[in-house]
Design a protein around this motif. Structure first.
Motif, short mmCIF file in Angstrom:
data_model
loop_
_atom_site.label_atom_id
_atom_site.label_comp_id
_atom_site.label_asym_id
_atom_site.label_seq_id
_atom_site.Cartn_x
_atom_site.Cartn_y
_atom_site.Cartn_z
N LEU A 203 37.60 58.36 50.00
CA LEU A 203 36.55 59.36 49.81
C LEU A 203 37.09 60.78 49.69
O LEU A 203 37.03 61.38 48.62
N PHE A 204 37.60 61.33 50.77
CA PHE A 204 37.83 62.77 50.83
C PHE A 204 38.89 63.27 49.87
O PHE A 204 38.86 64.44 49.47
N ASN A 205 39.84 62.43 49.46
CA ASN A 205 40.90 62.88 48.56
C ASN A 205 40.64 62.53 47.10
O ASN A 205 41.53 62.72 46.25
N LEU A 206 39.48 62.03 46.77
CA LEU A 206 39.24 61.59 45.40
C LEU A 206 38.99 62.75 44.44
O LEU A 206 39.23 62.64 43.23
N ALA A 207 38.51 63.86 44.94
CA ALA A 207 38.24 65.04 44.10
C ALA A 207 38.32 66.27 44.99
O ALA A 207 38.51 66.16 46.21
N ASN A 208 38.16 67.44 44.39
CA ASN A 208 38.30 68.67 45.17
C ASN A 208 36.99 69.14 45.79
O ASN A 208 36.94 70.21 46.40
N ASN A 209 35.92 68.36 45.65
CA ASN A 209 34.68 68.68 46.34
C ASN A 209 33.98 67.37 46.72
O ASN A 209 34.19 66.33 46.09
N ILE A 210 33.16 67.42 47.76
CA ILE A 210 32.58 66.20 48.32
C ILE A 210 31.58 65.55 47.36
O ILE A 210 31.44 64.33 47.34
N HIS A 211 30.89 66.33 46.55
CA HIS A 211 29.93 65.77 45.60
C HIS A 211 30.64 64.84 44.61
O HIS A 211 30.23 63.69 44.40
N SER A 212 31.71 65.34 44.01
CA SER A 212 32.46 64.54 43.04
C SER A 212 33.16 63.37 43.71
O SER A 212 33.24 62.26 43.16
#
Length: 230
Positions: A203-212
C-alpha cells in the motif's frame, strides 16, 4: 461479484510526513488500523506505542488493534487497557503461564483479546485458551521489520484455524500479517483470512500519495484474485 475485504493498514509503515492526510483518507476505506508495538527485546527493533495510538485516535474512530512484540506483555496490556485500545494481540510465545489472566483482564475492560503466532509457533500452542480469543494473527514473515521474506507455508495455519472454528463454534477472527502485496495476493486470498494487514509493499509505497496508492492496491488485488474489491 464484489467482495468486502477487511483491510487493516500497518501504521508502522506509513509516511509520517503525510500522517494526517493518510489517516483521513483511510478512515473512509478501511475497517481498522494495525499498530505494531516493539520493545527492542522480543524483536531487535523499536516501533509504535500507546502514546501513538492516543495521537491517532484524535483523527479516527476506527478500531485500533495493537500487535505486541514484547517480552513483558503484562506491562503493555495494562497500558493499552488504560487508553481503551479496542483489540490487544499478545505474543503467544510470551504468555504461557499468564494467558488466562491476561485474556480475562482484557475482557473485563470491555476490550478484545488476541494472540499472534510467529512463524515457528504452531496453532496447538494456543489450544488451551483458543475458545476465549477474539482474534488470532498469523505472521507470514519473521516479525520485527518490514520487507521480510514471505513464508507461504504459514498460510496452512489459516486453514487449520478456520477448520477449528467451524468444528467447535469458536468466535475468533483470523488475521494474516506480512508481505500482503501484488506478488502474494492470490495465494493469501485463497487461504481466506478474515483480516488482511497491509503495509509498505502492498500500500504505502505504491505511489507518492495515499489516494493513488489505494487505487493501485485495489487494482492489484482485483487482477490477482479475479474478485471485485468492495
Amino acid at each position: 461479484m464484489s467482495e468486502h475485504i477487511h483491510i487493516s493498514p500497518s501504521l508502522m509503515t506509513m509516511d509520517l510526513d503525510q500522517f494526517k492526510e493518510q489517516i483521513t483518507f483511510l478512515n473512509d476505506h478501511v475497517d481498522s488500523f494495525h499498530i505494531d508495538i516493539m520493545d527492542g527485546h522480543f524483536v531487535p527493533n523499536l516501533s509504535l506505542s500507546p502514546w501513538f495510538i492516543e495521537q491517532t485516535r484524535k483523527l479516527t474512530h476506527k478500531e485500533m488493534s495493537a500487535h505486541l512484540m514484547v517480552t513483558d506483555p503484562t506491562f503493555w496490556v495494562q497500558q493499552l487497557i488504560d487508553i481503551k485500545c479496542e483489540v490487544i494481540c499478545m505474543p503467544a510465545e510470551n504468555i504461557n503461564g499468564i494467558a488466562f489472566r491476561l485474556i480475562d483482564q482484557i475482557h473485563a475492560a470491555g476490550l478484545k483479546a488476541g494472540v499472534v503466532l510467529n512463524p515457528e509457533t504452531p496453532v496447538r500452542d494456543i489450544l488451551p485458551y483458543i475458545d476465549m480469543l477474539d482474534k488470532v494473527t498469523i505472521m507470514t514473515v519473521d516479525p520485527g521489520f518490514a520487507g521480510q521474506r514471505f513464508l507461504v507455508r504459514m498460510l496452512d495455519k489459516i486453514t487449520e484455524l478456520r477448520a477449528l472454528r467451524e468444528e467447535h463454534g469458536y468466535h475468533y477472527l483470523i488475521e494474516m500479517d506480512g508481505s500482503t502485496n501484488k506478488a502474494h495476493w492470490k495465494v493469501i486470498h485463497d487461504s481466506n483470512p478474515d483480516i488482511y494487514v497491509i503495509g509498505r509493499s502492498g500500500l504505502f509505497n505504491l505511489a507518492n500519495n495515499i489516494h493513488s496508492s489505494w487505487e493501485m492496491m485495489v487494482a492489484e488485488f482485483e487482477s490477482a484474485t479475479g474478485q471485485k474489491f468492495a
